[in-house]
Write an enzyme that holds these catalytic residues in place. Structure first.
Site, short mmCIF file in Angstrom:
data_model
loop_
_atom_site.label_atom_id
_atom_site.label_comp_id
_atom_site.label_asym_id
_atom_site.label_seq_id
_atom_site.Cartn_x
_atom_site.Cartn_y
_atom_site.Cartn_z
CG HIS A 1 4.60 -6.22 11.29
ND1 HIS A 1 3.48 -6.02 12.07
CD2 HIS A 1 5.66 -5.81 12.05
CE1 HIS A 1 3.84 -5.52 13.24
NE2 HIS A 1 5.16 -5.38 13.25
CB CYS B 1 -0.90 0.00 1.24
SG CYS B 1 0.04 0.08 2.80
CB SER C 1 -2.33 -6.82 11.96
OG SER C 1 -3.69 -6.77 12.30
CG ASN C 2 -2.10 -6.09 6.15
OD1 ASN C 2 -2.07 -6.61 5.03
ND2 ASN C 2 -1.02 -5.56 6.70
CB CYS D 1 0.92 4.67 7.66
SG CYS D 1 -0.44 4.83 6.48
CG HIS E 1 -0.53 -4.27 15.72
ND1 HIS E 1 -0.16 -3.04 15.21
CD2 HIS E 1 -0.45 -5.14 14.68
CE1 HIS E 1 0.11 -3.17 13.92
NE2 HIS E 1 -0.05 -4.43 13.58
CD GLU F 1 -2.49 1.11 13.31
OE1 GLU F 1 -3.58 1.74 13.30
OE2 GLU F 1 -2.18 0.26 12.45
CB THR G 1 -4.89 1.89 9.98
OG1 THR G 1 -3.62 1.28 10.16
CG2 THR G 1 -4.89 3.27 10.61
CB CYS H 1 -6.63 1.83 6.28
SG CYS H 1 -5.34 1.21 5.19
#
Length: 318
Positions: A50, A21, A235-236, A105, A133, A135, A176, A206
């Site tokens: 990550h 991204c 995570s994503n 980000c 996490h 973030e 996000t 996001c």
């Protein structure tokens, strides 16, 4: 186990969008430019993104990844990862005379600003996210008002047991790497229990997280198997795999082509391949090549939402 070379072709469908991204692109570019402009070592607090392949590549070029600033010698360069950091970390870097390049980000920064505003106004803030996490740690670290409060919740059940000071003076934000669908039930529970709670604007979601999940959702019903390219601490990437499993499609998360297990493809005729937002396209292509060796294959790029978002690197690195 070897596939019968006379078996029907395996249709490999590539999800779009997939992979990097704009935030990840920017973060990696910041480390690369710093390495080009300044002599190694360049210190990076936490993995910049990550992904094991990306991190190792940057290590090989002179980046040194640390978990805390006390591992960085005074008066050196340090880069903050894409996940963001707390106000306390920023203050420590300034006090130590470290030269900081911030790879946070911009979409994470927007969430940070919401939490900072809430703290300044004394509004209690609820963060929907995953404990541990980076973030989440950075976002919660934007709140420093002792007369307010910041709370982390991960499920609708957490909403029921949450204790706040003033139920009429609340806001919420989300990690996000969670999509609209990830947070739907939790937000519904929040609105039911705290009707006056304020949420973020829709344009703060996001785009990349949502787009990659939408692509998986659109493909899942049409394939027998989904392969997600991404690291286990992404995570994503994990959310993409979980989404496929929820729709009834078997799914596996792989770091590289070496993780492919031929037994996964028994009696499979259609397989989709996608990648988390921190996984580079080179790994996707290597995975596709590994799958194609198992049986006669046809590779199809599936149309998806176009992405043209670009985040600029800091002016000092251009």
């Amino acid at each position: 186990m070897k596939f019968d070379p006379t078996s029907p072709s395996l249709n490999i469908m590539l999800a779009n969008p997939r992979g990097f991204c704009a935030g990840v692109d920017r973060a990696i570019s910041i480390v690369e430019r710093a390495l080009e402009l300044f002599s190694p070592p360049i210190y990076v607090r936490h993995e910049v993104v990550h992904n094991r392949y990306v991190v190792q590549n940057l290590k090989d070029r002179g980046a040194v990844f640390v978990e805390e600033l006390d591992q960085v010698p005074d008066n050196n360069i340090v880069i903050f990862s894409a996940h963001g950091v707390s106000q306390a970390v920023r203050a420590e870097a300034k006090a130590r005379g470290l030269r900081v390049f911030d790879a946070t980000c911009p979409l994470v920064t927007k969430v940070h600003l919401q939490v900072t505003r809430a703290s300044r106004k004394g509004i209690e803030c609820i963060l929907i996210g995953h404990a541990g996490h980076p973030e989440v740690e950075g976002t919660m670290g934007q709140y420093d008002n002792p007369n307010g409060g910041v709370y982390l919740i991960e499920s609708p059940a957490d909403v029921e047991t949450l204790e706040v000071r003033d139920p009429n003076n609340l806001c919420f934000v989300t990690q996000t790497t969670l999509s609209v669908d990830d947070t739907l039930d939790i937000i519904s529970a929040l609105l039911k229990r705290f009707p006056s709670i304020e949420g973020p604007r829709k344009d703060d979601i996001c785009y990349a997280t949502q787009n990659r999940q939408d692509a998986v959702r659109n493909l899942s019903a049409d394939v027998d198997l989904l392969i997600v390219v991404g690291s286990k601490n992404s995570s994503n990437s994990n959310r993409l795999r979980e989404l496929a499993l929820k729709t009834g499609t078997q799914s596996y998360l792989v770091d590289t082509a070496d993780d492919i297990d031929s037994s996964w493809f028994e009696n499979i005729t259609k397989v989709a391949v996608t990648a988390g937002a921190s996984a580079p396209e080179v790994l996707v292509q290597q995975v596709v090549q590994a799958i194609a060796k198992l049986a006669p294959s046809v590779v199809t790029e599936v149309e998806g939402r176009k992405e043209d978002t670009v985040f600029a690197v800091p002016a000092e690195l251009r």
